[in-house]
Design an enzyme around this catalytic site. Sequence first.
Site, mmCIF file in Angstrom:
data_model
loop_
_atom_site.group_PDB
_atom_site.id
_atom_site.type_symbol
_atom_site.label_atom_id
_atom_site.label_comp_id
_atom_site.label_asym_id
_atom_site.label_seq_id
_atom_site.Cartn_x
_atom_site.Cartn_y
_atom_site.Cartn_z
ATOM 1 N N GLY A 174 0.859 -1.198 0.000
ATOM 2 C CA GLY A 174 0.000 0.000 0.000
ATOM 3 C C GLY A 174 0.885 1.235 0.000
ATOM 4 N N LYS A 239 2.922 1.747 5.733
ATOM 5 C CA LYS A 239 2.803 3.077 6.348
ATOM 6 C C LYS A 239 1.389 3.611 6.116
ATOM 7 C CE LYS A 239 4.233 7.839 6.039
ATOM 8 N NZ LYS A 239 3.209 8.270 5.078
ATOM 9 N N HIS A 243 -4.118 1.915 9.838
ATOM 10 C CA HIS A 243 -5.095 2.865 10.410
ATOM 11 C C HIS A 243 -6.304 3.098 9.493
ATOM 12 C CE1 HIS A 243 -3.854 7.153 8.781
ATOM 13 N NE2 HIS A 243 -3.902 6.270 7.809
HETATM 14 C C1 LIG Z 1 -3.346 6.312 3.439
HETATM 15 S S1 LIG Z 1 -2.651 5.798 1.931
HETATM 16 C C2 LIG Z 1 -0.967 5.509 2.394
HETATM 17 C C3 LIG Z 1 -0.043 5.502 1.214
HETATM 18 C C4 LIG Z 1 1.448 5.364 1.568
HETATM 19 N N1 LIG Z 1 1.728 4.169 2.325
HETATM 20 C C5 LIG Z 1 1.917 6.590 2.318
HETATM 21 O O1 LIG Z 1 1.929 6.541 3.547
HETATM 22 O O2 LIG Z 1 2.209 7.605 1.684
HETATM 23 C C6 LIG Z 1 -3.315 4.157 1.751
HETATM 24 C C7 LIG Z 1 -2.820 3.404 0.531
HETATM 25 O O3 LIG Z 1 -3.413 2.095 0.518
HETATM 26 C C8 LIG Z 1 -3.697 1.770 -0.823
HETATM 27 N N2 LIG Z 1 -4.722 0.722 -0.856
HETATM 28 C C9 LIG Z 1 -6.027 0.830 -0.499
HETATM 29 N N3 LIG Z 1 -6.662 -0.349 -0.658
HETATM 30 C C10 LIG Z 1 -5.721 -1.217 -1.119
HETATM 31 C C11 LIG Z 1 -5.762 -2.597 -1.459
HETATM 32 N N4 LIG Z 1 -6.911 -3.303 -1.347
HETATM 33 N N5 LIG Z 1 -4.618 -3.196 -1.879
HETATM 34 C C12 LIG Z 1 -3.457 -2.480 -1.990
HETATM 35 N N6 LIG Z 1 -3.354 -1.153 -1.671
HETATM 36 C C13 LIG Z 1 -4.480 -0.541 -1.250
HETATM 37 C C14 LIG Z 1 -4.174 3.085 -1.396
HETATM 38 O O4 LIG Z 1 -4.180 3.082 -2.798
HETATM 39 C C15 LIG Z 1 -3.196 4.055 -0.781
HETATM 40 O O5 LIG Z 1 -2.061 4.223 -1.586
#
Ligand SMILES: C[S@@+](CC[C@H](N)C(=O)[O-])C[C@H]1O[C@@H](n2cnc3c(N)ncnc32)[C@H](O)[C@@H]1O
Length: 334
Positions: A174, A239, A243
């Site tokens: 993610g 990261k 949450h």
């Molecule tokens: C709050 S953001 C955090 C992004 C990064 N880790 C950062 O801290 O800058 C949450 C991330 O989870 C990804 N995400 C959401 N659902 C997901 C899934 N089912 N599988 C993989 N990634 C996912 C989103 O696309 C997003 O990039």
Amino acid sequence: MPPQAALLQLFFGKQIAYCLSAVASLGVADHMGRTPVSVDALSEKVGAHAPSLYRVMRLLAGAGVFEELPEKRFALTPLSELLKTDAEGSLRYLAIIWGEDWSTRAMAEIEGCVRSGRDGVTAVFGKNIFEVFAEHPDWARKFQRAMSSFSASAGPAVVKAYDFSEIRRLADVGGGHGMLLASILKQYPSMHGVLFDLPEVIAGAPSSNHFDGCNGRVQMEPGTFFERVPSGCDAYLLKHIIHDWSDEHCRKILSLVRDQLPTGGRVLLCEMVVPAEPGMVPSKALDIEMLVMTPGGKERTRQEFAELFASAGLRLVRVVPTDGPLCVLEARSA
Ligand SMILES: C[S@@+](CC[C@H](N)C(=O)[O-])C[C@H]1O[C@@H](n2cnc3c(N)ncnc32)[C@H](O)[C@@H]1O
């Protein structure tokens, strides 16, 4: 301060937050420096109604965001430096998304969230925030920019606080556009990285230039972490993922990670940790954002993280504080 004035001041947090979002969207700080500039000149540059922009900047100056000088002139302060697009640690896009349609409409549902325990985004759009982003590329693009710029400021603190030197292949699960992964790889020139996120997010990542200097050490892998996570890594970084989700969702993600862990492998969460004591701290405010915007997400205490790890067959080994608001929570197989 009398209680009535103190409470009113808290209400006025709304005006401050919306004014910040408006000046960030207009790009006001990009046309300013430490030398004062008139509100008329600024309005012309950003396409604003000068008397209204003046009222907004006057309020923000009172909160320390700008410096107000005679004859309706303003200069940047250390706070508004961070509203410049290219400032180190810029928060411009975070301020923009604070006032975006999806965010404000979901926040208007807060009473319903508190009554039902369900999130405001689903109440408004009938689907979770990431499904909404999949259908609104413009919102998604600004969200990823906000996350990347936040990671750009939190990243160096994480790299400084945690010793990644024994990790050979690190998955950023993610990882968005990979800002944090890039900071780590630049610091550790023999480490390889896998950036894992939803297909539409990974598709946007290579266009960013964070990976300059990583010499082909990054592999991009699209997928969903409810079905699988990358294989063949000795550490898994998440990261601001845990949450976003309920304990049940997190157990699924963490169990998939645990199944991939080699002997001695590590799970590294970068999250705020809610202190057990009463008091005003950023994690308690971010927790309300999670309540309203995410399907069951929340900020957790150390104890809650330990229990969550245990329920996924993992063991919380240590919590490493950083100079910023995040901690690195290290877990291993139970
Ligand atoms: C709050 S953001 C955090 C992004 C990064 N880790 C950062 O801290 O800058 C949450 C991330 O989870 C990804 N995400 C959401 N659902 C997901 C899934 N089912 N599988 C993989 N990634 C996912 C989103 O696309 C997003 O990039």
